[in-house]
Design a protein around this motif. Structure first.
Motif, mmCIF file in Angstrom:
data_model
loop_
_atom_site.group_PDB
_atom_site.id
_atom_site.type_symbol
_atom_site.label_atom_id
_atom_site.label_comp_id
_atom_site.label_asym_id
_atom_site.label_seq_id
_atom_site.Cartn_x
_atom_site.Cartn_y
_atom_site.Cartn_z
ATOM 1 N N LYS A 154 0.829 -1.202 0.000
ATOM 2 C CA LYS A 154 0.000 0.000 0.000
ATOM 3 C C LYS A 154 0.869 1.260 0.000
ATOM 4 O O LYS A 154 1.868 1.349 0.712
ATOM 5 C CB LYS A 154 -0.911 -0.010 1.226
ATOM 6 N N ASP A 155 0.460 2.253 -0.830
ATOM 7 C CA ASP A 155 1.095 3.579 -0.894
ATOM 8 C C ASP A 155 2.549 3.539 -1.354
ATOM 9 O O ASP A 155 3.335 4.438 -1.049
ATOM 10 C CB ASP A 155 1.007 4.287 0.472
ATOM 11 N N VAL A 156 2.899 2.487 -2.081
ATOM 12 C CA VAL A 156 4.242 2.363 -2.644
ATOM 13 C C VAL A 156 4.147 2.578 -4.156
ATOM 14 O O VAL A 156 3.228 2.095 -4.798
ATOM 15 C CB VAL A 156 4.827 0.967 -2.329
ATOM 16 N N ILE A 157 5.087 3.327 -4.719
ATOM 17 C CA ILE A 157 5.088 3.620 -6.154
ATOM 18 C C ILE A 157 6.017 2.651 -6.862
ATOM 19 O O ILE A 157 7.162 2.450 -6.435
ATOM 20 C CB ILE A 157 5.539 5.068 -6.422
ATOM 21 N N HIS A 158 5.524 2.048 -7.942
ATOM 22 C CA HIS A 158 6.367 1.125 -8.701
ATOM 23 C C HIS A 158 6.883 1.792 -9.960
ATOM 24 O O HIS A 158 6.134 2.429 -10.700
ATOM 25 C CB HIS A 158 5.589 -0.135 -9.084
ATOM 26 N N VAL A 159 8.178 1.636 -10.212
ATOM 27 C CA VAL A 159 8.806 2.096 -11.453
ATOM 28 C C VAL A 159 9.344 0.869 -12.173
ATOM 29 O O VAL A 159 10.232 0.174 -11.665
ATOM 30 C CB VAL A 159 9.951 3.088 -11.179
ATOM 31 N N GLY A 160 8.797 0.597 -13.324
ATOM 32 C CA GLY A 160 9.223 -0.566 -14.092
ATOM 33 C C GLY A 160 8.153 -0.949 -15.090
ATOM 34 O O GLY A 160 7.034 -0.418 -15.054
ATOM 35 N N PRO A 161 8.468 -1.871 -15.987
ATOM 36 C CA PRO A 161 7.502 -2.257 -17.010
ATOM 37 C C PRO A 161 6.387 -3.116 -16.432
ATOM 38 O O PRO A 161 6.485 -3.621 -15.304
ATOM 39 C CB PRO A 161 8.349 -3.063 -18.000
ATOM 40 N N ASP A 162 5.329 -3.277 -17.203
ATOM 41 C CA ASP A 162 4.255 -4.204 -16.871
ATOM 42 C C ASP A 162 4.782 -5.607 -17.166
ATOM 43 O O ASP A 162 4.942 -5.996 -18.322
ATOM 44 C CB ASP A 162 3.023 -3.884 -17.720
ATOM 45 N N ASP A 163 5.086 -6.362 -16.115
ATOM 46 C CA ASP A 163 5.761 -7.650 -16.308
ATOM 47 C C ASP A 163 4.894 -8.661 -17.043
ATOM 48 O O ASP A 163 5.407 -9.447 -17.853
ATOM 49 C CB ASP A 163 6.207 -8.206 -14.953
ATOM 50 N N TYR A 164 3.610 -8.662 -16.769
ATOM 51 C CA TYR A 164 2.740 -9.608 -17.470
ATOM 52 C C TYR A 164 2.748 -9.305 -18.967
ATOM 53 O O TYR A 164 2.886 -10.213 -19.794
ATOM 54 C CB TYR A 164 1.316 -9.543 -16.913
ATOM 55 N N ARG A 165 2.613 -8.045 -19.320
ATOM 56 C CA ARG A 165 2.613 -7.669 -20.729
ATOM 57 C C ARG A 165 3.972 -7.954 -21.368
ATOM 58 O O ARG A 165 4.056 -8.389 -22.524
ATOM 59 C CB ARG A 165 2.250 -6.198 -20.889
ATOM 60 N N THR A 166 5.055 -7.714 -20.621
ATOM 61 C CA THR A 166 6.387 -8.016 -21.140
ATOM 62 C C THR A 166 6.534 -9.506 -21.424
ATOM 63 O O THR A 166 7.113 -9.913 -22.439
ATOM 64 C CB THR A 166 7.464 -7.571 -20.140
ATOM 65 N N GLY A 167 6.002 -10.326 -20.523
ATOM 66 C CA GLY A 167 6.022 -11.769 -20.745
ATOM 67 C C GLY A 167 5.243 -12.170 -21.988
ATOM 68 O O GLY A 167 5.646 -13.063 -22.747
#
Length: 335
Positions: A154-167
Motif C-alpha cells: 500500500k502507498d508504494v510507487i512502482h517504477v518498471g515495465p508491466d511484467d505480465y505484458r512483457t512476458g
C-alpha cells in the motif's frame, strides 16, 4: 509592475511560518520533509524565483536496496545510481546502495538503515515482512519506490515495465520465431518469489497457449539467479528433450547457458532469448548465440525513480510522465 513576492507570501500559501520558508530557501536544514516540499512548491507557484536553484536546497539522501552485483541487472542499476550521484544531479539527490544478499533479510536491513534517509528504493523479492516494512515507511511519509521488481504494498510507487505484458511480448516473439512447426520451449525464471518474475512467466505461458499450440512449454525452471544452476537446468532439459528448440531465460545466467550451448554445438540449433542488453549479452547477440534481447532500460528506470522522488519533495518543475518505461526488442542487426 506587480507586487514583489515575499517569504511571507510563500509561507501563507505553504501553510508554514516565514522562518520555515527562510530555512528551506537558504538551505539551513532542520525542516520536516513534508514542509520542505510544500515550501518549494509554493515558491514555484508564486514565481518567487523563476530560476530557483534546486541545488541550493539541502541534499536528499536516498537508500537503494538492491540484490548483489553478481546479478548483472542489479550491477547495472547500481552503476546508474553512481552515475546519477556524479552527474549534473539537478535535484540534489545522493543515493547510497545497500546490497541485500540471499541470506539477508530485506526487511531487517531496511529497518536498520531507512530512518537515516529521506526516501527508499527497493528491488527485492516480495515477502510479508518486506511489505510490512515498506508500508510502515510509506505511512510515516517516506517516499517508497519499488524498482524493476514489483512489491505489492500500500502507498508504494512502482517504477518498471508491466511484467505480465512483457512476458506476453516475449511469448509472441518466441512463438513467431519458431514458426508453424513449433517445438519444445524451456522457460527459466530467477526467483518466483519476485512478483514480476511470476507475472512475466504467466504472460509468456498465456500467449503460447492462446496463439502457438504447437509450442510445448516444458516445466518452468527456477535458477535463483545462479548461472551454474541456469546452465544445469538447460543441460537437464536437453537430456530429457533432445529436440529442444528454444530457451527463454528471464533472469541471470545467460552467459552460462550460452557457454553450454556452444560446448554442445547447439548455438545455431537452439533459439535463445533473454532480457536486458548488458555488455556480455550484446556480445552474444552480435555473435548470433542470442537470437533476441528484450530490454527495459535499467538506466532509464533509475532516472525515473529519482524523478519521482524529486517530485515528491517539490523539486521538479515537471511531473513524471510515466513510471512504466517501454520494453524494446533488439536483434543482431539492431546493434
Amino acid at each position: 509592475m506587480g507586487k514583489k513576492v515575499t517569504a511571507a507570501d510563500v509561507a501563507r500559501v505553504a501553510g508554514v511560518s516565514p522562518a520555515t520558508v527562510d530555512r528551506v530557501l537558504n538551505a539551513r536544514g532542520g525542516v520536516a520533509k513534508d514542509k520542505e516540499a510544500r515550501v518549494l512548491t509554493a515558491a514555484r507557484r508564486l514565481k518567487l524565483d523563476r530560476a530557483l536553484d534546486l541545488r541550493a536546497a539541502r541534499t536528499l539522501r536516498i537508500a537503494a536496496f538492491l540484490q548483489p552485483p553478481e546479478n548483472p541487472f542489479h550491477a547495472t542499476l547500481a552503476q546508474a545510481f553512481a552515475n546519477q550521484n556524479k552527474g549534473p544531479n539537478p535535484y540534489n539527490l545522493q543515493t547510497k546502495v545497500f546490497y541485500v544478499g540471499p541470506e539477508d533479510s530485506p526487511a531487517e536491513m531496511i529497518a536498520k538503515h531507512a530512518s537515516s534517509y529521506d526516501a527508499v528504493i527497493v528491488s527485492q523479492p516480495q515477502d510479508t515482512a518486506l511489505v510490512s516494512a515498506l508500508e510502515h515507511l510509506a505511512k510515516a511519509g517516506t517516499p517508497v519506490i519499488t524498482l524493476a521488481t514489483r512489491v505489492i504494498a500500500k502507498d508504494v510507487i512502482h517504477v518498471g515495465p508491466d511484467d505480465y505484458r512483457t512476458g506476453r511480448v516475449a511469448g509472441e516473439l518466441v512463438g513467431r520465431c519458431l514458426g508453424r512447426e513449433g517445438g519444445s520451449v524451456l522457460a527459466i525464471a530467477g526467483h518466483l518469489s519476485m512478483a514480476g518474475q511470476a507475472a512475466r512467466y504467466q504472460g509468456f505461458r498465456d500467449v503460447l497457449v492462446e496463439r502457438f499450440p504447437r509450442c510445448q512449454l516444458l516445466p518452468l525452471g527456477e535458477s535463483r539467479d545462479s548461472g551454474p544452476r541456469a546452465a544445469a537446468l538447460v543441460d537437464s532439459a536437453l537430456h530429457d528433450h533432445p529436440d529442444l528448440r528454444a530457451i527463454y531465460n528471464a533472469s541471470a545466467g545467460t552467459v552460462a547457458i550460452a557457454d553450454l550451448l556452444k560446448r554442445r554445438g547447439l548455438a545455431e540449433e537452439v533459439m535463445f532469448f533473454t532480457h536486458e542488453l548488458m555488455s556480455e549479452r550484446r556480445a552474444l547477440l552480435s555473435e548470433g548465440v542470442l537470437d533476441a534481447v528484450l530490454d527495459q532500460d535499467p538506466v532509464k528506470e533509475v532516472a525515473i525513480a529519482l524523478h519521482v522522488i524529486a517530485d515528491a519533495f517539490g523539486r521538479s518543475p515537471l511531473k513524471v510522465d510515466t513510471t512504466e518505461p517501454p520494453v524494446r526488442i533488439y536483434f543482431r542487426e539492431s546493434l
